[in-house]
Scaffold this active site. Structure first.
Site, PDB file in Angstrom:
ATOM      1  CG  ASN A 100     -27.858 -68.458   3.526  1.00 31.74           C
ATOM      2  OD1 ASN A 100     -28.870 -68.045   4.089  1.00 31.74           O
ATOM      3  ND2 ASN A 100     -27.639 -68.289   2.233  1.00 31.74           N
ATOM      4  CE  LYS A 131     -28.769 -71.231   0.366  1.00 29.68           C
ATOM      5  NZ  LYS A 131     -28.452 -71.890  -0.922  1.00 29.68           N
ATOM      6  CG  HIS A 187     -26.551 -66.288  -1.596  1.00 35.84           C
ATOM      7  ND1 HIS A 187     -27.262 -67.060  -2.495  1.00 35.84           N
ATOM      8  CD2 HIS A 187     -25.892 -67.161  -0.793  1.00 35.84           C
ATOM      9  CE1 HIS A 187     -27.044 -68.342  -2.240  1.00 35.84           C
ATOM     10  NE2 HIS A 187     -26.219 -68.429  -1.220  1.00 35.84           N
ATOM     11  CD  GLU A 223     -30.038 -69.525  -3.083  1.00 35.79           C
ATOM     12  OE1 GLU A 223     -30.480 -68.999  -2.041  1.00 35.79           O
ATOM     13  OE2 GLU A 223     -29.585 -70.687  -3.118  1.00 35.79           O
ATOM     14  CD  GLU A 259     -22.340 -68.715  -1.588  1.00 40.68           C
ATOM     15  OE1 GLU A 259     -22.710 -69.455  -0.674  1.00 40.68           O
ATOM     16  OE2 GLU A 259     -23.060 -67.854  -2.102  1.00 40.68           O
ATOM     17  N   GLY A 283     -26.452 -75.990  -3.797  1.00 34.38           N
ATOM     18  CA  GLY A 283     -27.674 -76.769  -3.716  1.00 34.38           C
ATOM     19  C   GLY A 283     -27.803 -77.850  -4.763  1.00 34.38           C
ATOM     20  CB  SER A 309     -22.490 -78.926  -2.277  1.00 34.43           C
ATOM     21  OG  SER A 309     -23.639 -78.547  -3.015  1.00 34.43           O
ATOM     22  N   GLY A 331     -25.057 -74.036   3.343  1.00 34.20           N
ATOM     23  CA  GLY A 331     -26.483 -73.958   3.067  1.00 34.20           C
ATOM     24  C   GLY A 331     -27.240 -75.101   3.713  1.00 34.20           C
TER      25      GLY A 331
END
Length: 253
Positions: free
Chosen positions: A9, A11, A96, A98, A168, A174, A214, A235
């Protein structure tokens, strides 16, 4: 046998030149190395057609980072499932953390998106996971249970087999923090048991469940060795071809 998958991903990263360079690097790697998993990428929507043009033989799956819950209409800035289908995209990431955090998406929104993606022949990667506060309060199993049931349990058995789930833990996205392989395995097994209780063990055993949070070259092999972890939604480490390749090699033994 359920699919083993490493998905990247990207992003909101990479300008067009950088994105093209990374796509070519991944294609070169894929053509010159035997991989024991499927390789997927989710670049920014601006680059989806470029990716599809490059990966004509589907060497690498191409996913949107999100898609609308609506088929069409006055929804400025949105991308529809029809649009993704029309460029032969492989699928879309849905739910997701986010998107949940910054855009207020709920499991009900995710349910509508998942069903629409499946109707259009797209593979949904449905994301779920708990926050740090929920983990500390011992609520992680219940949180993931609710997320899974609301978003997915209106599907038929045939439909849910086409969904890829990505667990996740929000606290590990992150942050540099990573759930231990044992913590990740516990949730993956929990998700699979929920599906088995609803649809039967045979259906549950066909669904790929990825870990996102991560994953790095130095921990991928240990994470992927867990019995219910079928790959990763990557990510930051997906933004460097060398790191992403080393994670893919986490399935080589």
């Amino acid at each position: 046998m359920r699919k083993k998958i490493v998905a990247g991903n990207w992003k909101m990263n990479k300008n067009v030149i950088e994105a093209q360079q990374l796509m070519f690097q991944l294609l070169d790697y894929k053509k010159n190395n035997a991989t024991n998993c499927e390789v997927w990428i989710a670049p920014p929507s601006l680059y989806l057609m470029m990716a599809k043009d490059l990966y004509e033989q589907d060497e690498i799956g191409v996913f949107a980072q999100d898609m609308s819950e609506y088929e069409s209409g006055a929804y400025t800035g949105e991308i529809s499932a029809d649009m993704l289908e029309s460029i032969d995209a492989t699928g879309a990431i849905i739910g997701h953390s986010e998107r949940r955090q910054y855009h207020g998406e709920t499991d009900s929104h995710c349910n509508r998106k998942v069903k629409l993606a499946l109707d259009k022949g797209l593979i949904p990667i449905y994301c779920n996971g708990e926050t740090l506060e929920q983990r500390k309060a011992g609520q992680h199993l219940e949180v993931v249970k609710n997320q899974t049931e609301v978003a997915l349990f209106t599907l038929s058995a045939e439909e849910i087999k086409k969904v890829v789930i990505a667990y996740e833990p929000v606290w590990a996205i992150g942050t540099g923090e990573t759930a231990s392989p044992e913590q990740a395995q516990e949730i993956h097994a929990h998700i699979r048991s929920l599906i088995a209780a609803k649809y039967g063990q045979e259906v549950a055993d066909e669904i790929s469940i990825l870990y996102g949070g991560s994953v790095k070259p130095d921990n991928a092999k240990e994470i992927f060795s867990q019995p219910d972890i079928d790959g990763g939604l990557i990510g930051g480490a997906a933004l460097k071809a060398e790191d992403f390749a080393k994670i893919i090699e986490g399935f080589n033994s």
